[in-house]
Design a protein around this motif. Structure first.
Motif, PDB file in Angstrom:
ATOM      1  N   ILE A  53      47.921  27.293 -50.814  1.00 25.95           N
ATOM      2  CA  ILE A  53      46.456  27.354 -50.908  1.00 25.95           C
ATOM      3  C   ILE A  53      45.857  27.669 -49.543  1.00 25.95           C
ATOM      4  N   VAL A  54      46.386  26.992 -48.495  1.00 27.32           N
ATOM      5  CA  VAL A  54      45.897  27.240 -47.136  1.00 27.32           C
ATOM      6  C   VAL A  54      46.157  28.684 -46.725  1.00 27.32           C
ATOM      7  N   VAL A  55      47.337  29.191 -47.055  1.00 22.32           N
ATOM      8  CA  VAL A  55      47.686  30.569 -46.699  1.00 22.32           C
ATOM      9  C   VAL A  55      46.727  31.550 -47.356  1.00 22.32           C
ATOM     10  N   ARG A  56      46.502  31.375 -48.650  1.00 17.92           N
ATOM     11  CA  ARG A  56      45.588  32.302 -49.352  1.00 17.92           C
ATOM     12  C   ARG A  56      44.185  32.225 -48.766  1.00 17.92           C
ATOM     13  N   GLY A  57      43.729  30.999 -48.469  1.00 21.94           N
ATOM     14  CA  GLY A  57      42.404  30.843 -47.890  1.00 21.94           C
ATOM     15  C   GLY A  57      42.306  31.489 -46.522  1.00 21.94           C
ATOM     16  N   ARG A  58      43.329  31.297 -45.704  1.00 21.39           N
ATOM     17  CA  ARG A  58      43.314  31.864 -44.345  1.00 21.39           C
ATOM     18  C   ARG A  58      43.237  33.389 -44.387  1.00 21.39           C
ATOM     19  N   LEU A  59      43.920  34.014 -45.322  1.00 25.56           N
ATOM     20  CA  LEU A  59      43.939  35.474 -45.367  1.00 25.56           C
ATOM     21  C   LEU A  59      42.614  36.063 -45.839  1.00 25.56           C
ATOM     22  N   ARG A  60      41.773  35.239 -46.434  1.00 28.56           N
ATOM     23  CA  ARG A  60      40.450  35.719 -46.875  1.00 28.56           C
ATOM     24  C   ARG A  60      39.387  35.547 -45.791  1.00 28.56           C
ATOM     25  N   LEU A  61      39.720  34.809 -44.734  1.00 34.25           N
ATOM     26  CA  LEU A  61      38.723  34.478 -43.727  1.00 34.25           C
ATOM     27  C   LEU A  61      38.680  35.517 -42.613  1.00 34.25           C
ATOM     28  N   ARG A  63      39.322  30.307 -37.098  1.00 30.19           N
ATOM     29  CA  ARG A  63      39.337  29.349 -36.004  1.00 30.19           C
ATOM     30  C   ARG A  63      38.821  27.987 -36.475  1.00 30.19           C
ATOM     31  N   ARG A  64      37.815  27.993 -37.339  1.00 29.79           N
ATOM     32  CA  ARG A  64      37.290  26.724 -37.849  1.00 29.79           C
ATOM     33  C   ARG A  64      38.321  26.022 -38.725  1.00 29.79           C
ATOM     34  N   LEU A  65      39.010  26.794 -39.553  1.00 31.32           N
ATOM     35  CA  LEU A  65      40.052  26.208 -40.394  1.00 31.32           C
ATOM     36  C   LEU A  65      41.166  25.628 -39.538  1.00 31.32           C
ATOM     37  N   GLU A  66      41.586  26.346 -38.516  1.00 32.15           N
ATOM     38  CA  GLU A  66      42.645  25.858 -37.631  1.00 32.15           C
ATOM     39  C   GLU A  66      42.245  24.561 -36.953  1.00 32.15           C
ATOM     40  N   ALA A  67      40.999  24.490 -36.481  1.00 27.57           N
ATOM     41  CA  ALA A  67      40.531  23.265 -35.814  1.00 27.57           C
ATOM     42  C   ALA A  67      40.543  22.082 -36.778  1.00 27.57           C
ATOM     43  N   ALA A  68      40.118  22.314 -38.028  1.00 28.76           N
ATOM     44  CA  ALA A  68      40.101  21.233 -39.013  1.00 28.76           C
ATOM     45  C   ALA A  68      41.511  20.760 -39.346  1.00 28.76           C
ATOM     46  N   LEU A  69      42.433  21.689 -39.515  1.00 29.02           N
ATOM     47  CA  LEU A  69      43.812  21.321 -39.843  1.00 29.02           C
ATOM     48  C   LEU A  69      44.480  20.595 -38.681  1.00 29.02           C
ATOM     49  N   HIS A  81      45.307  13.099 -36.669  1.00 30.76           N
ATOM     50  CA  HIS A  81      44.783  11.793 -37.044  1.00 30.76           C
ATOM     51  C   HIS A  81      45.427  11.207 -38.296  1.00 30.76           C
ATOM     52  N   VAL A  82      46.009  12.040 -39.152  1.00 29.28           N
ATOM     53  CA  VAL A  82      46.578  11.527 -40.393  1.00 29.28           C
ATOM     54  C   VAL A  82      48.082  11.296 -40.263  1.00 29.28           C
ATOM     55  N   LEU A  83      48.790  12.231 -39.659  1.00 27.19           N
ATOM     56  CA  LEU A  83      50.237  12.093 -39.538  1.00 27.19           C
ATOM     57  C   LEU A  83      50.576  11.312 -38.269  1.00 27.19           C
ATOM     58  N   ARG A  84      50.282  10.020 -38.307  1.00 24.11           N
ATOM     59  CA  ARG A  84      50.395   9.206 -37.095  1.00 24.11           C
ATOM     60  C   ARG A  84      51.839   8.978 -36.682  1.00 24.11           C
ATOM     61  N   GLY A 130      46.739  13.554 -24.952  1.00 26.38           N
ATOM     62  CA  GLY A 130      46.058  14.826 -24.731  1.00 26.38           C
ATOM     63  C   GLY A 130      46.987  16.010 -24.903  1.00 26.38           C
ATOM     64  N   LEU A 131      48.211  15.901 -24.371  1.00 25.20           N
ATOM     65  CA  LEU A 131      49.161  16.998 -24.515  1.00 25.20           C
ATOM     66  C   LEU A 131      49.559  17.185 -25.972  1.00 25.20           C
ATOM     67  N   VAL A 132      49.775  16.088 -26.692  1.00 26.97           N
ATOM     68  CA  VAL A 132      50.153  16.190 -28.102  1.00 26.97           C
ATOM     69  C   VAL A 132      49.010  16.798 -28.910  1.00 26.97           C
ATOM     70  N   ARG A 133      47.783  16.417 -28.603  1.00 25.84           N
ATOM     71  CA  ARG A 133      46.645  17.013 -29.309  1.00 25.84           C
ATOM     72  C   ARG A 133      46.622  18.536 -29.086  1.00 25.84           C
ATOM     73  N   ASP A 134      46.844  18.947 -27.853  1.00 27.40           N
ATOM     74  CA  ASP A 134      46.879  20.381 -27.569  1.00 27.40           C
ATOM     75  C   ASP A 134      48.051  21.059 -28.287  1.00 27.40           C
ATOM     76  N   SER A 135      49.182  20.361 -28.366  1.00 30.55           N
ATOM     77  CA  SER A 135      50.344  20.927 -29.046  1.00 30.55           C
ATOM     78  C   SER A 135      50.081  21.088 -30.537  1.00 30.55           C
ATOM     79  N   PHE A 136      49.438  20.101 -31.152  1.00 31.34           N
ATOM     80  CA  PHE A 136      49.103  20.219 -32.573  1.00 31.34           C
ATOM     81  C   PHE A 136      48.191  21.414 -32.797  1.00 31.34           C
ATOM     82  N   ARG A 137      47.214  21.586 -31.907  1.00 36.50           N
ATOM     83  CA  ARG A 137      46.312  22.733 -32.030  1.00 36.50           C
ATOM     84  C   ARG A 137      47.090  24.042 -31.903  1.00 36.50           C
ATOM     85  N   HIS A 138      48.012  24.071 -30.941  1.00 31.93           N
ATOM     86  CA  HIS A 138      48.810  25.288 -30.761  1.00 31.93           C
ATOM     87  C   HIS A 138      49.591  25.618 -32.022  1.00 31.93           C
TER      88      HIS A 138
END
Length: 294
Positions: A15-23, A29-35, A41-44, A66-74
């Motif tokens: 579902i995420v893949v199909r949504g991303r390809l339509r954006l 970028r907004r979808l990536e930030a949300a994910l 915060h969820v996969l603690r 901070g580094l892990v947060r940046d890594s998740f974003r990457h």
């Protein structure tokens, strides 16, 4: 229960893949930030593993969270960045990639024994399968297919569009023989050497011994193929930078000590990549699994 969870996760991914390809790019970028926010915060449990790894590698003074947060974003952005291949085609996907060290690949291929490309779970590493074939080499990943059939088909289709072959690593007992058969002039087989391997040798990794598989070194000893470190960096503008480094000396013998010494040389290359851009390494893996108590 595990099959149900894997199935649900697979459907969500599609579902995420199909949504991303339509954006468009702004929506992507907004979808990536949300994910990335959800992942952090969820996969603690996975976050705790990553933070423990950062502290082990860089000491308690490093801002692990901070580094892990940046890594998740990457990693969210890196996965998102793979998907336009489905929409835009191969030529558009690799256009603009910066290539450094192509002469090292040419020289290694000229030896006529195939090439063992050595990489890591770093940067947009699957895109090696799209970029390296543009340099005139037949390229294949040592690859474990995802368990869920829909996700496996997604990855298989991506690799096919990229022009990348697959060397199955399951069952593991036969993987080395498959890699050996793949050694041919013009053939580049890629192995990643930065994961915990229970039967491996302890090799220093970011200052702490880590169990490291010896397969790449043994393959070099048996085939005579050169060991060529290759890495992709994700650039801030969304592009990619491919670095092909000078070959690493293979082992003199097939003795375990010689193989481990070769893997230490390769691991040092991986360490240098991580120190250059630490957020682009996959900190979530239990690299020092035998030392973890949680």
């Amino acid at each position: 229960m595990r099959d149900l969870l894997n199935g649900a996760a697979g459907r969500l991914l599609l579902i995420v893949v199909r949504g991303r390809l339509r954006l468009g790019e702004r929506g992507a970028r907004r979808l990536e930030a949300a994910l990335a926010w959800l992942w952090f915060h969820v996969l603690r449990a996975r976050r705790r593993v990553a933070e423990c790894n950062v502290r082990r590698a860089f000491g308690p003074e490093r801002d692990a969270a901070g580094l892990v947060r940046d890594s998740f974003r990457h990693w969210i952005a890196a996965f998102s960045g793979l998907l336009p291949l489905f929409r835009d085609g191969h030529a558009a996907y690799v256009r603009g990639t910066v290539v450094e060290g192509e002469a090292h690949l040419r020289a290694a291929l000229a030896e006529g024994r195939g090439v063992i490309a050595v990489s890591a779970h770093f940067g947009p590493f699957p895109a090696l399968g799209a970029v390296l074939p543009t340099l005139g080499a037949t390229f294949a990943f040592l690859y474990r297919r995802p368990r869920g059939a829909p996700v496996a088909r997604l990855f298989d289709e991506w690799l096919a569009r990229a022009g990348c072959g697959i060397i199955e690593d399951q069952p593991r007992a036969r993987a080395h023989a498959r890699c050996l058969r793949a050694r041919a002039p013009g053939e580049v087989g890629c192995q990643r050497v930065d994961q915990h391997y229970r039967a491996g040798a302890p090799v220093s990794f970011l200052g702490t011994p880590a169990r490291t598989g010896l397969g790449a070194a043994l393959l070099a000893a048996r085939s005579g193929a050169p060991l060529l470190p290759v890495v992709l960096f994700r650039l801030g503008n969304g592009g990619m930078r491919l670095v092909i480094e000078a070959p690493v000396a293979g082992p003199d013998t097939r003795e375990r000590e010689a193989l481990a010494a070769c893997m230490a040389r390769l691991t040092a290359r991986v360490e240098a990549w991580i120190r250059e851009s630490p957020a682009q390494w996959f900190w979530m893996h239990r690299r020092w699994k035998d030392l973890d108590t949680s």
